[in-house]
Design a protein around this motif. Sequence first.
Motif, PDB file in Angstrom:
ATOM      1  N   ASP A  68       7.620   0.561   1.649  1.00 36.18           N
ATOM      2  CA  ASP A  68       6.152   0.564   1.688  1.00 36.18           C
ATOM      3  C   ASP A  68       5.600   1.965   1.498  1.00 36.18           C
ATOM      4  O   ASP A  68       4.405   2.197   1.703  1.00 36.18           O
ATOM      5  CB  ASP A  68       5.655  -0.002   3.024  1.00 36.18           C
ATOM      6  N   ASP A  69       6.465   2.907   1.097  1.00 32.97           N
ATOM      7  CA  ASP A  69       6.022   4.285   0.884  1.00 32.97           C
ATOM      8  C   ASP A  69       5.415   4.431  -0.511  1.00 32.97           C
ATOM      9  O   ASP A  69       6.004   5.042  -1.410  1.00 32.97           O
ATOM     10  CB  ASP A  69       7.197   5.258   1.056  1.00 32.97           C
ATOM     11  N   PHE A  70       4.274   3.818  -0.697  1.00 35.81           N
ATOM     12  CA  PHE A  70       3.586   3.947  -1.975  1.00 35.81           C
ATOM     13  C   PHE A  70       2.081   3.876  -1.758  1.00 35.81           C
ATOM     14  O   PHE A  70       1.601   3.305  -0.770  1.00 35.81           O
ATOM     15  CB  PHE A  70       4.029   2.867  -2.979  1.00 35.81           C
ATOM     16  N   LEU A  71       1.358   4.481  -2.661  1.00 39.20           N
ATOM     17  CA  LEU A  71      -0.095   4.402  -2.693  1.00 39.20           C
ATOM     18  C   LEU A  71      -0.501   3.346  -3.710  1.00 39.20           C
ATOM     19  O   LEU A  71       0.210   3.109  -4.693  1.00 39.20           O
ATOM     20  CB  LEU A  71      -0.705   5.754  -3.079  1.00 39.20           C
ATOM     21  N   VAL A  72      -1.633   2.734  -3.469  1.00 39.33           N
ATOM     22  CA  VAL A  72      -2.182   1.763  -4.416  1.00 39.33           C
ATOM     23  C   VAL A  72      -3.524   2.282  -4.909  1.00 39.33           C
ATOM     24  O   VAL A  72      -4.430   2.525  -4.111  1.00 39.33           O
ATOM     25  CB  VAL A  72      -2.356   0.376  -3.766  1.00 39.33           C
ATOM     26  N   VAL A  73      -3.624   2.463  -6.216  1.00 40.56           N
ATOM     27  CA  VAL A  73      -4.878   2.875  -6.835  1.00 40.56           C
ATOM     28  C   VAL A  73      -5.479   1.650  -7.510  1.00 40.56           C
ATOM     29  O   VAL A  73      -4.885   1.085  -8.435  1.00 40.56           O
ATOM     30  CB  VAL A  73      -4.656   3.989  -7.868  1.00 40.56           C
ATOM     31  N   THR A  74      -6.622   1.190  -7.021  1.00 39.25           N
ATOM     32  CA  THR A  74      -7.305   0.074  -7.681  1.00 39.25           C
ATOM     33  C   THR A  74      -8.270   0.640  -8.719  1.00 39.25           C
ATOM     34  O   THR A  74      -9.016   1.573  -8.439  1.00 39.25           O
ATOM     35  CB  THR A  74      -8.066  -0.793  -6.666  1.00 39.25           C
ATOM     36  N   ALA A 165      -4.097  -2.442 -10.799  1.00 39.60           N
ATOM     37  CA  ALA A 165      -3.595  -1.524  -9.766  1.00 39.60           C
ATOM     38  C   ALA A 165      -2.484  -0.658 -10.336  1.00 39.60           C
ATOM     39  O   ALA A 165      -1.703  -1.100 -11.179  1.00 39.60           O
ATOM     40  CB  ALA A 165      -3.079  -2.307  -8.563  1.00 39.60           C
ATOM     41  N   ILE A 166      -2.440   0.563  -9.862  1.00 42.63           N
ATOM     42  CA  ILE A 166      -1.323   1.462 -10.166  1.00 42.63           C
ATOM     43  C   ILE A 166      -0.611   1.727  -8.848  1.00 42.63           C
ATOM     44  O   ILE A 166      -1.211   2.231  -7.886  1.00 42.63           O
ATOM     45  CB  ILE A 166      -1.807   2.792 -10.772  1.00 42.63           C
ATOM     46  N   GLN A 167       0.657   1.364  -8.782  1.00 43.49           N
ATOM     47  CA  GLN A 167       1.459   1.635  -7.585  1.00 43.49           C
ATOM     48  C   GLN A 167       2.108   2.995  -7.753  1.00 43.49           C
ATOM     49  O   GLN A 167       2.913   3.208  -8.657  1.00 43.49           O
ATOM     50  CB  GLN A 167       2.519   0.553  -7.408  1.00 43.49           C
ATOM     51  N   VAL A 168       1.755   3.921  -6.869  1.00 43.90           N
ATOM     52  CA  VAL A 168       2.269   5.288  -6.933  1.00 43.90           C
ATOM     53  C   VAL A 168       3.342   5.439  -5.860  1.00 43.90           C
ATOM     54  O   VAL A 168       3.049   5.507  -4.670  1.00 43.90           O
ATOM     55  CB  VAL A 168       1.126   6.309  -6.708  1.00 43.90           C
TER      56      VAL A 168
END
Length: 831
Positions: A68-74, A165-168
Amino acid sequence: MNRLGALYDRLIFPHPVLVLAVFGLLLGLSAAKFGQFRLDASAESLVLENDRSLEQYREVNRRFTTSDDFLVVTYTPNNELFSDAGLERLRSLRDELQSVDAVGSTNSILNVPLLHSPDLSLDTVDSEIKTLDGDDVSPETARKALLDNPLYPNLLISEDARTTAIQVNLPTPNRYFELLRERDALREKANAGTATASELAELERVKEAFINYTATLGEERDATIREVRNILEQYRDSAEIHLGGVPMIVADMIRFIENDLSTFGVGVLAFLLLTLAVIFRQWRWVLVPLLCCGFTVWLMIGMLGWAKWPVTVISSNFISLLLIMTLSLTIHLIVRYREFQHDEPKAKPRTILRQTVMAMIKPCFYMAITTIVAFGSLTFSGIRPVIDFGWMMTLGLTVAFLITFVIFPALLALLPPPLDRRVASDRIPFTDAFARFTERHGTTVLTGSAILAILCAVGIHKLTVENSFIDYFKSSTEIHQGMITIDDRLGGTTPLDVVITDDKPPEGAGASDDPFASSCDPFVEDCGDDEEYRDTWYTYQKMSKLEDVHRYLDSLPETGKVLSINTTLDILAKINRGEPLDALELAFVPAAVPDDLQDILLTPYISEEHDQARFTIRILETMPELRRQALLDRIHQHLTNELGYKEDQVLFAGMTVMYNNMLQSLFDSQIKTIGVVFLAIMAMFLLLFRSLKLALVGMAPNLLAAGSVLGLMGWLGIPLDMMTITVAAITVGIAVDDTIHYIHRFKVEFSKDSDYLATMHRCHRSIGQAMFYTSLTIISGFSILVLSNFIPTIYFGLFTGFAMFMALVGALTLLPRLIVLVRPFGPGLGS
């Protein structure tokens, strides 16, 4: 008391400069470790004591190669997303995010396999896969391929194809897990009592290394999130953009708390100073309390730094509470000093100071020790951050008492205040009015208290323990808006894993040496029950049961996107001309999926090595009817009762489980904590007053004050959570102060004429003033917390103010009425 007075006469009163110089060295020593003071909002800081959920969560992530170590950019562009210009703009944003040093990889509609080619089949899947990044695919074709794929809608793209979404991905370095495993292994040995002296020394070294590395990692993570936000800012002119994800929630919580500690800390101090200046109108009575409060907080921050004891989301309020308690102690000393000054205007300043210290040290000690007991009861909660909070406040109150009765007299010995002629005219009509009301309407006081107690009981019965992270932030904050966007368009926020373990037969049971002896033909029928074919998940029967689980989980209103091996099978079925895979094709699924797609389609959902299948679910945090425990119970009951899995085959993991475990323990913990608090305070009252009758009288306003705060929360529908759990103990701690001071002063005044009513009026005009000043100052100071962006901080400010008010009203009405009614000091005059 004579020995104590002699100690003051010999050490403090004659040598205030020396006392302050030695104390200055202590402050300097504390300041050396200010840099080690840190906030911790990690998963470890929010779990129950000895809760295995965190380890299970990590173990599931390791087995299924997920994190779960990710950022979500909508990203919702103002213009069409699926156009050449729209996709190019998205690609530019993705590339900039990918270039950030700490970013391991990104996932988006640009690089995921589209699986749209008409020539695509199970035989050609490896060669016919296309992506927007690597192939010439038209925007409209890509749009249709993404929406037709069971994996992507409500995950990487909204169902209306307007939001993506971009999952970073922010991979945690292996060094973190190495230190974690090393620390946990040594800690287990230490707890079991089998660790050697060298292993115990190594444990301390590893613990320090882990703390330092975690702090460094946190700083790097914060810097990464700031850099990501700076990149997003450049694209907001052409799109609606929100940032989400667990690392961002953690970072923002810490940022809000740090801002509250600094910005609102200064604001609270400013309000306190203003109120003190208005009340006492002498600069000494502003400076001395300020220094005492400041020194207390200074020393505590230094001690926590030396001990490398992190402050969590819960214990971050300890600074505000120390301000309250230290200020309360100093105000009581100030009021008593001014009374002695008024009564003996020609007495020397040192004489007045000595009288003040000797008169107040006993009730203040009683107050401090009883409040320490109240906060110490939090150590019984079972919740790690609440336990830490209890110990911090226990230590902090000890420091506050010592500073008040060492530094306060040392400062006044150097800066004796002049006689204030206004003391006699400063009688507060407010407290006199309460005395008259209590005398004339005693029955009304008792009846009103009884009605209030009933309302409190009803309100407490309405208390719940459900809450969501989104409720911690104002609707104007990015974190709140991002959660709504992710919930509404991209399949939910908080992760939940349901892990099913295969039910293996006993070793050697039913095994045959003849490979042709089985009566089942896997090319024609399902062999799921045959012992020869139970060492794999890829059988028709097992996949059919997993499909039942997936369908059930997806049908629940609380769940958003649900992913499992069945999602992969749906994708393969589409590739397979829309036909479901037969038993033989199922057996060859691991071989049919290309190596570069294994980490997307297989390993997150099936672990053959550990005989486990995983369903990953996103919970809709914005759903008002969300009840986590009821949801988990419902899922568990359906899987075990309806689908036939055994109890030990079903495991829940993830942030949802850990947060829910903590929430569900809150109610039991609250009952346990309150019970321990009142039992401890009752014991303290018996010890201090040596009268059961007086102890029971003293408990009444404390019970009513604590009940009023909890009851109000119940009536307003404010749930117990990781912050509000401490409100009751805080309320008791505050109410106890007023109760002890009032009873102690009543006992002193009653000895003068044995007249209960006259004593009550004198107490309201003396100690009642100190209680009023304390309450007014704290309520005014903490009212500024309502401007915070962090909702728990707002609740803390409001409930602290309400607690002070209820404690004051109870101590000025119910307490004196019960004393007059019960007459615990003897019959008195007119009996």
